[in-house]
Write a protein that holds these residues in place. Structure first.
Motif, PDB file in Angstrom:
ATOM      1  N   UNK A 168       0.857  -1.181   0.000  1.00  0.00           N
ATOM      2  CA  UNK A 168       0.000   0.000   0.000  1.00  0.00           C
ATOM      3  C   UNK A 168       0.891   1.227   0.000  1.00  0.00           C
ATOM      4  N   UNK A 169       0.634   2.148  -0.914  1.00  0.00           N
ATOM      5  CA  UNK A 169       1.418   3.374  -1.015  1.00  0.00           C
ATOM      6  C   UNK A 169       0.577   4.529  -0.478  1.00  0.00           C
ATOM      7  N   UNK A 170       1.056   5.162   0.589  1.00  0.00           N
ATOM      8  CA  UNK A 170       0.334   6.267   1.203  1.00  0.00           C
ATOM      9  C   UNK A 170      -0.086   5.948   2.617  1.00  0.00           C
ATOM     10  N   UNK A 171       0.347   6.782   3.575  1.00  0.00           N
ATOM     11  CA  UNK A 171       0.071   6.513   4.982  1.00  0.00           C
ATOM     12  C   UNK A 171      -0.954   7.433   5.598  1.00  0.00           C
ATOM     13  N   UNK A 172      -1.864   7.981   4.780  1.00  0.00           N
ATOM     14  CA  UNK A 172      -2.975   8.746   5.328  1.00  0.00           C
ATOM     15  C   UNK A 172      -4.045   7.815   5.868  1.00  0.00           C
ATOM     16  N   UNK A 173      -5.215   8.382   6.173  1.00  0.00           N
ATOM     17  CA  UNK A 173      -6.281   7.559   6.748  1.00  0.00           C
ATOM     18  C   UNK A 173      -6.698   6.438   5.811  1.00  0.00           C
ATOM     19  N   UNK A 174      -6.914   6.751   4.535  1.00  0.00           N
ATOM     20  CA  UNK A 174      -7.366   5.732   3.589  1.00  0.00           C
ATOM     21  C   UNK A 174      -6.345   4.611   3.467  1.00  0.00           C
ATOM     22  N   UNK A 175      -5.065   4.969   3.363  1.00  0.00           N
ATOM     23  CA  UNK A 175      -4.019   3.961   3.218  1.00  0.00           C
ATOM     24  C   UNK A 175      -3.897   3.069   4.437  1.00  0.00           C
ATOM     25  N   UNK A 176      -3.890   3.681   5.622  1.00  0.00           N
ATOM     26  CA  UNK A 176      -3.747   2.899   6.849  1.00  0.00           C
ATOM     27  C   UNK A 176      -4.951   1.997   7.058  1.00  0.00           C
TER      28      UNK A 176
END
Length: 483
Positions: A168-176
């Motif tokens: 998963x690329x991206x550690x914002x809310x959606x990614x986490x």
């Protein structure tokens, strides 16, 4: 007789568009205005549920709201708005079937939402998948389940590892959230595959910043990192993806991670089809310049007859908590902006003054798989199963319409007793495969024979005996040969 009823055109049927139309139906008097909403999809997607749809915790159809069922007084058009000529108040509508046409309006509401924002990284456009639509969430779930089926038939080795690796690329809310939900799903799946073990599954999250989930406190985000590590998931901070050719994720650290499932959640951007296809003012980040009262324009200049809300708009955050002075693109703002926009639009039609949008962030809540969640509101932070209950309680109530609420709540109740639904319907992507495999097809036609060439081949030779004529096949034999 000329129809003098004002025409309101809503561009986009997502959060902000649906709520605007829904509330206009409530506030407008009979015959006061004619409302049309245009979107290529016949439903609104409740995006906070996408991670749970990807994990099989929510039925896909239950996380969307049918426009035609709940917008009884609004004309729903399955199409895209591909051009806005607001100077003449004409929009170009391109339907999903048929030719484009022009639509005249008096008031336009632009709520076209946002799409995944990517970068020209080799392989991402060809191999990754986003998480902005219900179709993407379903595809992610089915891909992971299909990969388990394939991996169970293979011996240990690189190919099996690749199938059981999620990036998963991206550690914002959606990614986490999708990262943690899929980790939870994989842990459940392993129990049904005796050929596989927990250690065979590999989960990697890549984040370019030095922390995850900037919406919560640093202490809360560190707890999430610790929880994910305990569940066998790896998070790569201060790391960028430099390539994804043939499913090989190349990182800025020099590491390469082979994976068959790459999920991109590293940012969004305003719908470019609508923004670039019109003459409404746009700010530097590509969003429609919007005033605090949700009319298009600036504090000094108003674009009469034009409104915007949601992710496609740059609305000033009067609470002081926004990024760069504007409201962040999330569901909290989209829903509340839409509700006020409907009231303001009706007020303007009646010669009254619109009100300015003000909303102070109430906090953030995230689900991290079954029985795990985080909640942050000011200095108050909840973690674990209590936060998970808060997450489900908040979003269960926030889902629009009681019909949809009951479907979601009933699904959760069933899953509590029956367990997560593990059915894999990846073949729905190619529903005709069985029919095509066994369908009878006409035999290819026999090549045409030139009579002259046949006559030449059969010309009698001096001294040769004449050949006996072949008997014509009987009707029965012919039928048997061709039947």
């Amino acid at each position: 007789m000329t129809n003098t009823v004002p025409k309101i055109l809503i561009v986009g049927g997502g959060y902000a568009g649906f709520y605007t139309a829904w509330k206009l139906e409530k506030h407008l008097r009979k015959g006061e205005a004619d409302v049309t909403i245009v979107d290529p999809l016949p439903y609104m997607t409740y995006q906070p549920f996408l991670p749970e749809v990807a994990a099989g915790s929510i039925e896909a159809r239950h996380s969307v709201v049918a426009l035609r069922r709940h917008l009884k007084k609004t004309h729903v058009v399955a199409a895209k708005v591909t051009g806005i000529n607001h100077a003449n108040k004409i929009a170009t509508i391109t339907p999903i079937a048929g030719d484009p046409y022009e639509f005249e309006y008096d008031q336009i509401v632009v709520t076209a939402g946002a799409v995944s924002r990517t970068f020209p990284i080799p392989g991402i456009a060809d191999n990754a998948i986003g998480l902005k639509t219900i179709e993407e969430a379903v595809a992610i779930r089915d891909r992971l389940m299909s990969n388990f089926d394939k991996a169970a038939t293979l011996p240990p080795g690189p190919e099996r590892d690749r199938l059981l690796t999620v990036v998963v690329v991206g550690g914002g809310f959606a990614g986490i959230e999708v990262f943690a939900e899929l980790r939870s799903l994989a842990s459940s799946l392993v129990k049904s595959y005796p050929e596989l073990t927990f250690d065979d599954t590999h989960f990697h999250l890549v984040e370019a910043m030095g922390r995850i989930m900037p919406e919560v406190s640093l202490k809360t985000s560190e707890w999430v990192l610790k929880n994910l590590a305990q569940r066998g998931a790896a998070v790569h901070l201060d790391t960028q993806v430099t390539g994804a050719i043939d499913g090989n994720i190349e990182l800025s650290t020099g590491e390469t991670i082979p994976s068959d499932l790459i999920i991109w959640t590293a940012g969004v951007m305003a719908n470019p089809t609508v923004v670039r296809g019109g003459d409404l003012p746009v700010e530097e980040r590509g969003r429609i310049q919007t005033r605090a009262d949700l009319r298009v324009g600036t504090a000094e200049d108003v674009v009469e007859g034009a409104w915007a809300a949601g992710d496609v708009s740059a609305v000033p955050d009067l609470s002081g908590g926004g990024v760069g002075g504007y409201c962040v693109p999330n569901a909290q703002h989209a829903v509340r902006q839409a509700k006020l926009l409907a009231k303001n639009l009706v007020a303007v039609l009646r010669g009254e003054e619109p009100r300015e949008y003000f909303h102070k962030n109430m906090g953030a809540v995230a689900g991290l798989g079954l029985w795990v969640g985080v909640f942050q509101s000011g200095n108050i932070a909840l973690k674990g199963w209590i936060a998970w209950l808060a997450h489900r309680g908040y979003h269960g109530l926030a889902m629009p319409t009681w019909e949809r609420k009951w479907r979601v709540l009933w699904g959760w109740w069933n899953n509590f007793w029956l367990g997560r639904d593990m059915v894999n319907l990846s073949t729905v992507q190619n529903p005709r495969y069985v029919f095509e495999e066994f369908a009878a097809r006409p035999r290819p036609a026999a090549p045409a024979i030139d009579p002259k060439s046949v006559a030449g081949d059969k010309a009698p030779v001096a001294g040769a005996k004449p050949e006996k004529a072949e008997k014509a096949p009987t009707e029965k034999a012919t039928a048997g040969a061709t039947g």
